[in-house]
Design a protein around this motif. Sequence first.
Motif, mmCIF file in Angstrom:
data_model
loop_
_atom_site.group_PDB
_atom_site.id
_atom_site.type_symbol
_atom_site.label_atom_id
_atom_site.label_comp_id
_atom_site.label_asym_id
_atom_site.label_seq_id
_atom_site.Cartn_x
_atom_site.Cartn_y
_atom_site.Cartn_z
ATOM 1 N N ARG A 184 3.761 -9.406 -24.993
ATOM 2 C CA ARG A 184 2.951 -9.376 -26.206
ATOM 3 C C ARG A 184 3.598 -10.311 -27.220
ATOM 4 O O ARG A 184 4.831 -10.469 -27.219
ATOM 5 C CB ARG A 184 2.825 -7.983 -26.788
ATOM 6 N N ARG A 185 2.809 -10.904 -28.049
ATOM 7 C CA ARG A 185 3.356 -11.735 -29.119
ATOM 8 C C ARG A 185 4.025 -10.832 -30.138
ATOM 9 O O ARG A 185 3.533 -9.764 -30.468
ATOM 10 C CB ARG A 185 2.247 -12.552 -29.778
ATOM 11 N N GLY A 186 5.174 -11.298 -30.621
ATOM 12 C CA GLY A 186 5.877 -10.507 -31.618
ATOM 13 C C GLY A 186 7.352 -10.829 -31.623
ATOM 14 O O GLY A 186 7.870 -11.453 -30.693
ATOM 15 N N THR A 187 8.023 -10.380 -32.650
ATOM 16 C CA THR A 187 9.433 -10.733 -32.853
ATOM 17 C C THR A 187 10.391 -9.583 -32.562
ATOM 18 O O THR A 187 11.600 -9.776 -32.581
ATOM 19 C CB THR A 187 9.649 -11.186 -34.308
ATOM 20 N N GLN A 188 9.830 -8.399 -32.263
ATOM 21 C CA GLN A 188 10.695 -7.240 -32.064
ATOM 22 C C GLN A 188 10.746 -6.862 -30.585
ATOM 23 O O GLN A 188 10.233 -7.574 -29.728
ATOM 24 C CB GLN A 188 10.150 -6.076 -32.889
ATOM 25 N N THR A 189 11.393 -5.734 -30.293
ATOM 26 C CA THR A 189 11.296 -5.123 -28.975
ATOM 27 C C THR A 189 10.282 -3.992 -29.071
ATOM 28 O O THR A 189 10.211 -3.305 -30.088
ATOM 29 C CB THR A 189 12.644 -4.569 -28.501
ATOM 30 N N TYR A 190 9.525 -3.799 -28.016
ATOM 31 C CA TYR A 190 8.426 -2.833 -28.028
ATOM 32 C C TYR A 190 8.528 -1.941 -26.804
ATOM 33 O O TYR A 190 8.582 -2.451 -25.679
ATOM 34 C CB TYR A 190 7.079 -3.553 -28.051
ATOM 35 N N ALA A 191 8.526 -0.638 -27.017
ATOM 36 C CA ALA A 191 8.718 0.309 -25.914
ATOM 37 C C ALA A 191 7.437 1.023 -25.510
ATOM 38 O O ALA A 191 7.419 1.683 -24.477
ATOM 39 C CB ALA A 191 9.777 1.338 -26.294
ATOM 40 N N SER A 192 6.400 0.895 -26.300
ATOM 41 C CA SER A 192 5.184 1.637 -25.994
ATOM 42 C C SER A 192 4.210 0.790 -25.190
ATOM 43 O O SER A 192 4.012 -0.390 -25.469
ATOM 44 C CB SER A 192 4.509 2.089 -27.292
ATOM 45 N N ILE A 193 3.591 1.425 -24.205
ATOM 46 C CA ILE A 193 2.616 0.733 -23.362
ATOM 47 C C ILE A 193 1.495 0.133 -24.196
ATOM 48 O O ILE A 193 1.021 -0.972 -23.926
ATOM 49 C CB ILE A 193 2.060 1.698 -22.307
ATOM 50 N N ILE A 194 1.069 0.832 -25.218
ATOM 51 C CA ILE A 194 -0.077 0.377 -25.998
ATOM 52 C C ILE A 194 0.214 -0.903 -26.765
ATOM 53 O O ILE A 194 -0.694 -1.558 -27.250
ATOM 54 C CB ILE A 194 -0.575 1.472 -26.961
ATOM 55 N N ASN A 195 1.482 -1.271 -26.890
ATOM 56 C CA ASN A 195 1.824 -2.500 -27.607
ATOM 57 C C ASN A 195 1.530 -3.756 -26.793
ATOM 58 O O ASN A 195 1.452 -4.844 -27.348
ATOM 59 C CB ASN A 195 3.307 -2.517 -27.967
ATOM 60 N N TYR A 196 1.412 -3.606 -25.478
ATOM 61 C CA TYR A 196 1.336 -4.767 -24.606
ATOM 62 C C TYR A 196 -0.092 -5.070 -24.171
ATOM 63 O O TYR A 196 -0.843 -4.183 -23.779
ATOM 64 C CB TYR A 196 2.223 -4.547 -23.368
ATOM 65 N N LYS A 197 -0.426 -6.349 -24.227
ATOM 66 C CA LYS A 197 -1.778 -6.788 -23.875
ATOM 67 C C LYS A 197 -1.835 -7.515 -22.546
ATOM 68 O O LYS A 197 -2.912 -7.673 -21.972
ATOM 69 C CB LYS A 197 -2.317 -7.709 -24.981
ATOM 70 N N ASN A 198 -0.711 -7.977 -22.052
ATOM 71 C CA ASN A 198 -0.674 -8.784 -20.835
ATOM 72 C C ASN A 198 0.238 -8.122 -19.811
ATOM 73 O O ASN A 198 1.389 -7.781 -20.140
ATOM 74 C CB ASN A 198 -0.147 -10.190 -21.146
ATOM 75 N N TRP A 199 -0.266 -7.972 -18.588
ATOM 76 C CA TRP A 199 0.455 -7.267 -17.528
ATOM 77 C C TRP A 199 0.444 -8.059 -16.236
ATOM 78 O O TRP A 199 -0.539 -8.750 -15.922
ATOM 79 C CB TRP A 199 -0.185 -5.902 -17.269
ATOM 80 N N GLY A 200 1.529 -7.945 -15.478
ATOM 81 C CA GLY A 200 1.572 -8.478 -14.133
ATOM 82 C C GLY A 200 0.977 -7.494 -13.151
ATOM 83 O O GLY A 200 0.553 -6.389 -13.521
ATOM 84 N N GLN A 201 0.985 -7.880 -11.877
ATOM 85 C CA GLN A 201 0.360 -7.044 -10.843
ATOM 86 C C GLN A 201 1.312 -6.005 -10.281
ATOM 87 O O GLN A 201 0.882 -5.098 -9.580
ATOM 88 C CB GLN A 201 -0.174 -7.934 -9.708
ATOM 89 N N GLY A 202 2.585 -6.148 -10.558
ATOM 90 C CA GLY A 202 3.574 -5.174 -10.121
ATOM 91 C C GLY A 202 4.277 -5.571 -8.837
ATOM 92 O O GLY A 202 3.755 -6.330 -8.020
ATOM 93 N N THR A 203 5.483 -5.057 -8.671
ATOM 94 C CA THR A 203 6.253 -5.250 -7.443
ATOM 95 C C THR A 203 6.891 -3.926 -7.065
ATOM 96 O O THR A 203 7.405 -3.198 -7.913
ATOM 97 C CB THR A 203 7.306 -6.361 -7.631
ATOM 98 N N GLN A 204 6.834 -3.599 -5.779
ATOM 99 C CA GLN A 204 7.303 -2.298 -5.297
ATOM 100 C C GLN A 204 8.813 -2.285 -5.129
ATOM 101 O O GLN A 204 9.385 -3.191 -4.514
ATOM 102 C CB GLN A 204 6.640 -1.964 -3.964
ATOM 103 N N VAL A 205 9.430 -1.267 -5.667
ATOM 104 C CA VAL A 205 10.852 -1.004 -5.456
ATOM 105 C C VAL A 205 10.974 0.357 -4.786
ATOM 106 O O VAL A 205 10.474 1.354 -5.312
ATOM 107 C CB VAL A 205 11.630 -1.023 -6.780
ATOM 108 N N THR A 206 11.632 0.389 -3.634
ATOM 109 C CA THR A 206 11.832 1.632 -2.913
ATOM 110 C C THR A 206 13.327 1.826 -2.669
ATOM 111 O O THR A 206 13.980 0.939 -2.108
ATOM 112 C CB THR A 206 11.088 1.636 -1.575
ATOM 113 N N VAL A 207 13.847 2.956 -3.115
ATOM 114 C CA VAL A 207 15.260 3.269 -2.964
ATOM 115 C C VAL A 207 15.385 4.437 -1.999
ATOM 116 O O VAL A 207 14.887 5.536 -2.278
ATOM 117 C CB VAL A 207 15.908 3.607 -4.309
ATOM 118 N N SER A 208 16.052 4.207 -0.888
ATOM 119 C CA SER A 208 16.217 5.256 0.120
ATOM 120 C C SER A 208 17.526 6.009 -0.105
ATOM 121 O O SER A 208 18.518 5.442 -0.554
ATOM 122 C CB SER A 208 16.203 4.649 1.518
ATOM 123 N N SER A 209 17.487 7.283 0.247
ATOM 124 C CA SER A 209 18.681 8.122 0.038
ATOM 125 C C SER A 209 19.585 8.100 1.252
ATOM 126 O O SER A 209 19.252 7.595 2.294
ATOM 127 C CB SER A 209 18.251 9.551 -0.273
#
Length: 124
Positions: free
Chosen positions: A99-124
């Motif tokens: 998102r455009r802006g000068t701060q850090t933003y932690a809330s989902i609603i602040n962001y307008k642009n998203w990637g498609q995601g990448t899977q991370v799987t951690v095995s025990s």
Amino acid sequence: QVQLVESGGGLVQAGGSLRLSCAASSGTFSSYAMGWFRQAPGKEREFVAAINWSGGNTYYADSVKGRFAISRDNAKNTVYLQMNSLKPEDTAVYFCAARRGTQTYASIINYKNWGQGTQVTVSS
């Protein structure tokens, strides 16, 4: 509008490390604050880490503080998430957001642009 493409996900054993990358299409990448979020099966998307436009300010969820590190390279239009000491509970699809802006933003609603995601799987 900025296009985001994540990479670097995969399968890793508990205690291992991964580095995620998010490449942005925008030539004005340095005007965007960036964030990483994740979504586990059956759960809501949650905040992981955020970084301001210059990389000088970062912010983390308590669950990853001390284990994950967010950084950016404005010359490469890329933001990174270094994940160390991974736990099975870190398993999720990881998304980067901008998102455009000068701060850090932690809330989902602040962001307008998203990637498609990448899977991370951690095995025990």
